[in-house]
Scaffold this active site. Structure first.
Site: not given
Length: 343
Positions: A163-164, A167, A247
């Site tokens: 997930h990071e 980003h 998100e």
């Protein structure tokens, strides 16, 4: 549109938003500065001989120059400020099995995402959380709390790191890090003006007659003060909106990197079950995290109020989307297996 084209479009959109954020920040402080000069000039227009009359726009020049300098500092040092504010320590020599596993997972996900391996930091906090910060993939940092290492198994940790990585690859963390630094700056400067207003210092002695007889001046002064008062709230809401919209995309990219959307769903459910907020992560940095570090009360709700005030989308919505991805993947594999048997 192909996946690389979508990625490049997202990156360019984030670069564009970052530029507009910088322009808007400097323009806002230019208004506060030169607007203050203009108001002070009107307020001292009829000053008596020997009393102060404001002629040179020193306030505007100082404010605009300061805003430009703060923006440059936020761009260059924003990530360092975030890490310092959270008390994070760099994990350059992993000692425990959990730390060694974290390093291994970050290396795997960096390869899957096709970006350089970010630096790794650990935040000394028992609440499970994680965030990415930095200017670009070459200077990116991933930080996780000790609580995250405690509650997540390897697959779940891999999903959170994925997930990071999403980003970082989308350049979300560039915009969000810049916002984190500027949100804190606006709050500090607004507090400073609040103290000045509460002190009750007048603009000048000789200009009092003009101030009382000039309603236009009083309206301009009220708008100027209102700009200072609302500035922290506006920048805060901007940061919240930026975070919520990104998100879902980062969740989807984690599922793409790991091929295991259920692992992120389980990790988010574990994070949601932790009732304690993350004390080490302050309000100005909340939008950087994978889950709201200030407590989950608002993100657990749905509706317009939650959408306006929460740092993240409702966790139940994120989990349901990930489970839907997993279901679609299972059905796709079943169809492929049937085609293989039939052939």
């Amino acid at each position: 549109m192909s996946e690389p084209a979508n990625l490049f479009a997202q990156q360019e959109a984030n670069r564009r938003r970052s530029r507009w954020l910088v322009i808007g920040f400097i323009a806002f402080f230019a208004w506060l500065g030169f607007g203050g000069d203009w108001i002070l000039s009107l307020g001292t227009e009829y000053a008596k001989p020997g009393e102060y009359r404001h002629l040179f726009p020193w306030f505007g020049l100082v404010m605009t120059t300061t805003a430009a300098g703060l923006t440059w500092h936020a761009w260059r040092k924003g990530a360092s400020q975030v890490l310092w504010a959270t008390g994070a320590r760099e994990l350059d020599r992993p000692q425990t099995p959990d730390e060694k596993q974290l390093v291994n997972v970050v290396e795997e996900m960096a390869i899957a995402a096709g970006i350089p391996r970010p630096k790794i930091y650990v935040v000394p906090d028992k609440d499970p959380n994680a965030f990415a910060t930095g200017r670009d993939p070459q200077s990116a940092v991933i930080a996780v709390t000790e609580g995250l290492l405690r509650v997540c198994d390897r697959d779940e940790l891999q999903a959170v790191i994925g997930h990071e990585m999403g980003h970082i690859k989308n350049l979300d963390m560039q915009l969000m890090t810049l916002l984190a630094s500027l949100v804190g700056t606006v709050a500090i400067m607004s507090d400073g003006l609040g103290r000045m207003i509460r002190s009750g210092r007048p603009l000048s002695g000789g200009g009092s007659r003009n101030r009382k007889g000039n309603p236009f001046l009083m309206v301009a002064l009220a708008l100027w003060i209102l700009s200072w008062v609302l500035a922290p709230m506006i920048t805060r809401l901007l940061a919240l909106g930026v975070s919520r919209k990104r998100e879902y995309l980062a969740d989807a990219m984690s599922a793409q990197f790991t091929r295991n959307p259920l692992a992120l769903a389980r990790a988010l459910e574990k994070i949601e079950r932790e009732h304690a907020p993350t004390p080490a992560i302050k309000q100005s940095c909340a939008h950087l995290c994978i889950a709201d570090p200030l407590g989950r009360a608002m993100t657990a709700r749905e509706g317009w109020l939650a959408d306006a005030l929460a740092t993240h989308p409702p966790m139940v919505m994120r989990v349901s989307r990930l489970k839907a991805m997993a279901y679609q993947e299972i059905k796709h594999r079943e169809r492929e297996a049937k085609l293989t048997v039939a052939s």
